[in-house]
Motif scaffolding. Structure first.
Motif, PDB file in Angstrom:
ATOM      1  N   CYS A 443       0.809  -1.127   0.014  1.00  0.00           N
ATOM      2  CA  CYS A 443      -0.048   0.058  -0.036  1.00  0.00           C
ATOM      3  C   CYS A 443       0.991   1.161   0.124  1.00  0.00           C
ATOM      4  N   THR A 491      -2.956  -3.193   4.422  1.00  0.00           N
ATOM      5  CA  THR A 491      -3.896  -2.989   3.080  1.00  0.00           C
ATOM      6  C   THR A 491      -4.086  -1.674   2.796  1.00  0.00           C
ATOM      7  N   CYS A 492      -3.971  -0.613   3.741  1.00  0.00           N
ATOM      8  CA  CYS A 492      -4.266   0.593   3.386  1.00  0.00           C
ATOM      9  C   CYS A 492      -3.567   1.648   4.548  1.00  0.00           C
ATOM     10  N   LYS A 508      -4.478  -6.883   7.523  1.00  0.00           N
ATOM     11  CA  LYS A 508      -5.399  -8.044   7.281  1.00  0.00           C
ATOM     12  C   LYS A 508      -5.438  -8.732   8.482  1.00  0.00           C
ATOM     13  N   THR A 534     -10.148  -2.473   4.895  1.00  0.00           N
ATOM     14  CA  THR A 534      -9.854  -2.209   3.541  1.00  0.00           C
ATOM     15  C   THR A 534      -9.802  -0.682   3.354  1.00  0.00           C
ATOM     16  N   SER A 535     -10.371   0.284   4.210  1.00  0.00           N
ATOM     17  CA  SER A 535      -9.980   1.657   3.973  1.00  0.00           C
ATOM     18  C   SER A 535     -10.025   2.140   5.483  1.00  0.00           C
ATOM     19  N   GLY A 548     -13.655  -5.583   4.913  1.00  0.00           N
ATOM     20  CA  GLY A 548     -13.889  -6.293   3.865  1.00  0.00           C
ATOM     21  C   GLY A 548     -15.494  -7.238   4.114  1.00  0.00           C
ATOM     22  N   PRO A 571     -17.776  -5.314   0.403  1.00  0.00           N
ATOM     23  CA  PRO A 571     -16.689  -4.627   1.046  1.00  0.00           C
ATOM     24  C   PRO A 571     -16.499  -3.071   0.867  1.00  0.00           C
ATOM     25  N   ARG A 573     -14.802   0.042  -0.058  1.00  0.00           N
ATOM     26  CA  ARG A 573     -13.386   0.333  -0.611  1.00  0.00           C
ATOM     27  C   ARG A 573     -13.174   1.748  -0.622  1.00  0.00           C
ATOM     28  N   ASP A 589     -17.093  -7.165  -5.380  1.00  0.00           N
ATOM     29  CA  ASP A 589     -15.773  -7.630  -6.060  1.00  0.00           C
ATOM     30  C   ASP A 589     -16.348  -8.600  -7.315  1.00  0.00           C
TER      31      ASP A 589
END
Length: 662
Positions: A443, A491-492, A508, A534-535, A548, A571, A573, A589
């Motif tokens: 990321c 992840t972010c 994660k 995820t964000s 997610g 999820p 995003r 997804d």
């Protein structure tokens, strides 16, 4: 009043006392007990006593037991003069001196006391020689209180007159420049001192600077408000109300709907603009401040519009001036957020766009198609041109434009495999910032002075301390901090919108973490989402995270407690919030689920699978029926199952939908 002025003032007093005593020497005979003669005798005795003590202080050669001519004159006045001296009919300046000695109350008591101490030290240093000679020649004797009235009166008058000189001697602009360093509480206290200080403390220039300094009305001028003090008070009250609404989940929610048959692909938001791209190739722009905006539908270029089937929208980006969208076939379109309609710029890339970045504060666009990078910028006349093109040895995975660089000297940070590059149009080749073999970058984010990225641990390096986040300085190109050591992949990252010296990230391993870059330590670690984060975004007191599993959580940073949460199917995003609004996007997804075609009969399945954009407004305190969540307004008559046919109305659930579907 300076020391020389004080000495000159005493000399004038001595001359006046001597003159008055000489004029009254012929009436030294014993006075009668009349009212007027007693009053004159009292005044003469006060002048003579003052003169006698001053003469003895300045002429130590006079014996203490010797009687001067003035003392003989005073003794000759008799009992009538003594009685008149002890009466209440005293001179005016003596009464003033007694009143000053009896008690002084003032808001500036501390300041007066400091000034008094300083002047006493100065006076003692001036009379040190005279006092030393008196102590050597004569034994210490008790001095009456009335003897010190003259000196005490001089001190008190000097102190009383010296404080208001701030209003008289200093120019108004200079006094205003001093007052600008005070806060609201201190200005309120100064306004209670005097009328002149109140005028200074309530000057609109002071309150205008304080209002803009706290982030309110940044683009306003001094003349825009008749009373900036009231404006600042209203802004603070509004900010407190919005903060309370955030914590208590009070406000309104709008679901930014689109026509059926379209699956959400990507979402971007900036200020009051929300941009979304769909599998049908359509791009939709919302202005949340003007819901009746005519630029909601953005037209695509003729090449993409005439192709069948139309390509999906892979990436979208928006700032305050332009909106950009990239398609699966490599086309890139740009629109003006003010006019909308037809694209103002269009170009075709040889391959699929892997990354799309738009500067948050300038019209600069960056795209990456495979290993090829391209930066485009608008000139002063509004024409778009290509600043630079470069090619990397590996496929570009992420691209971020550094904010605050303007359109003249843009700077891009990008990742390819385990390498982080900096692309400057003024340089011939991209500069390598970080590269460690076997540690791919997961990321990336950048602020105006730093760039942060997460590095993944490989399986064959099990004892390297875990996954980490590296922070580099853009000015020096050197590492600033290295934090993390997490077992899961990062992840972010949100560095651009985070408070100063803080970094918020998701992992994660289901946790949201906040790091202090100065100490390199963790400030908060929150167990948030069981399918990974995820964000994420944070400000000075709260954190908003998406997972997610489709859950949006709002956290209180200092307490580490969850304030509330909202859930949707797909999820999360995209998460972006400002002071009073929050935009979240749940993007599926699977872009081709069952029921995604407009010709299908199962519209319920389509609605569930196409994703949703939610706009939360916490500046509204809505309690009407229209502001109840759709799931709580079901009347068992709907033909589709989106609302699940549940008719509930919870008194605590006041966050609801206020705007109609568009």
């Amino acid at each position: 009043m300076a020391g020389e002025e004080l000495a000159a003032f005493r000399e004038r007093w001595k001359q006046e006392l001597t003159t008055k005593t000489d004029e009254q020497r012929p009436v030294c005979a014993p006075s009668h007990s009349g009212g007027s003669s007693g009053q004159r005798g009292s005044k003469n005795r006060y002048f003579e006593d003052s003169k006698q003590n001053l003469n003895r202080a300045c002429n130590p050669s006079i014996p203490e037991g010797a009687c001067t001519e003035d003392e003989a004159c005073v003794a000759a006045r008799g009992e009538g003069g003594k009685a008149a001296a002890e009466s209440e009919d005293q001179p005016e300046y003596v009464a003033i001196a007694h009143s000053l000695l009896d008690g002084r109350t003032s808001p500036l008591l501390e300041r007066i006391q400091e000034e008094r101490t300083r002047r006493k030290r100065q006076y003692n240093s001036m009379t040190n020689v005279c006092s030393t000679s008196l102590q050597q020649q004569h034994p210490k004797r008790k001095v009456k209180k009335d003897v010190k009235l003259l000196d005490q009166l001089i001190h008190d008058l000097n102190e009383v007159n010296d404080i208001p000189f701030f209003d008289v001697e200093l120019p108004y602009e200079l006094a205003l420049n001093i007052f600008q360093y005070l806060n609201c509480t201190e200005l309120g206290r100064c306004a209670q001192v005097s009328r002149a200080w109140r005028v200074l403390a309530e000057d609109d220039v002071l309150w205008f600077k304080m209002c803009t300094g706290e982030g309110y009305h940044q683009d306003a001028s001094v003349s825009d408000s008749p009373c900036w003090k009231s404006t600042l008070r209203d802004c603070r009250n509004s900010a407190k109300a919005v903060c309370s609404n955030w914590k208590n989940r009070v406000g309104s929610i709008s679901q930014l709907q689109f026509e059926l048959g379209k699956v959400l692909c990507d979402v971007s938001s900036c200020d009051n603009f929300v941009l979304a791209g769909y599998t049908s190739g359509d791009v939709r722009l919302w202005d949340t401040l003007h819901w009746d905006s005519t630029s909601s539908y953005l037209k695509t270029n003729s090449l993409s519009a005439n192709s069948e089937p139309r390509p999906y929208v892979s990436h979208v980006q928006v700032n305050v001036t332009v909106a950009a969208a990239a398609y699966e076939d490599g086309c890139v379109d740009l629109w003006s957020t003010e006019t909308g309609g037809e694209p103002i710029h269009h170009y075709q890339s040889p391959g699929r766009i892997q990354a799309l970045a738009l500067s948050p504060d300038s019209p600069v666009l960056g795209t990456a198609a495979g290993p090829d990078i391209r930066l485009n910028c608008a000139d002063d006349r509004g024409y778009w041109r290509t600043l630079c093109q470069a090619q990397l040895p590996k496929i570009v995975e992420s691209l971020v434009l550094v904010p605050g660089r303007g359109q003249q000297h843009p700077l891009a940070a990008l990742t390819a495999g385990e390498t982080v590059y900096l692309l400057d149009p003024r340089e011939e080749e991209p500069r390598t910032l970080h590269s460690v073999y076997g540690h791919p970058v997961t990321c990336l984010d950048a602020s105006d002075s730093h760039v942060a990225f997460g590095v993944k641990r490989t399986d064959w390096l099990m004892h390297d301390g875990g996954n980490k986040i590296h922070v580099y300085s853009l000015e020096t190109g050197k590492p600033v901090a290295c934090v993390g050591s997490s077992p899961g992949d990062f992840t972010c990252i949100n560095l651009r919108d985070a408070p100063p010296h803080l970094l918020v990230c998701g992992n994660k391993d289901r946790r949201v973490r906040v790091f202090d870059l100065r100490a390199g330590s963790s400030v908060a670690s929150l167990y948030a989402h069981h399918l990974g984060v995820t964000s994420v975004q944070a400000d000075d007191w709260k954190i908003v995270s998406g997972g997610g599993e489709g859950l949006v959580c709002v956290w209180e940073m200092r307490m580490g407690a969850k304030l509330w949460e909202m859930h949707n199917r797909h999820p999360v995003r995209h998460v972006r919030f400002n002071t009073s609004t929050l935009v979240t996007a749940n993007i599926p997804d699977d872009k081709s689920p069952r029921g995604a075609c407009i010709t299908d009969d199962d519209l319920t399945a389509h609605r569930r699978h196409r994703g949703v954009i939610c706009h939360y407004d916490f500046s509204e305190d809505a309690l009407s029926q229209d502001h109840v969540l759709p799931i709580c307004r079901s009347d068992f008559t709907e033909s589709y199952g989106y609302n699940y046919n549940i008719g509930l109305a919870m008194p605590y659930d006041r966050l609801s939908g206020s705007h109609p579907s568009h």
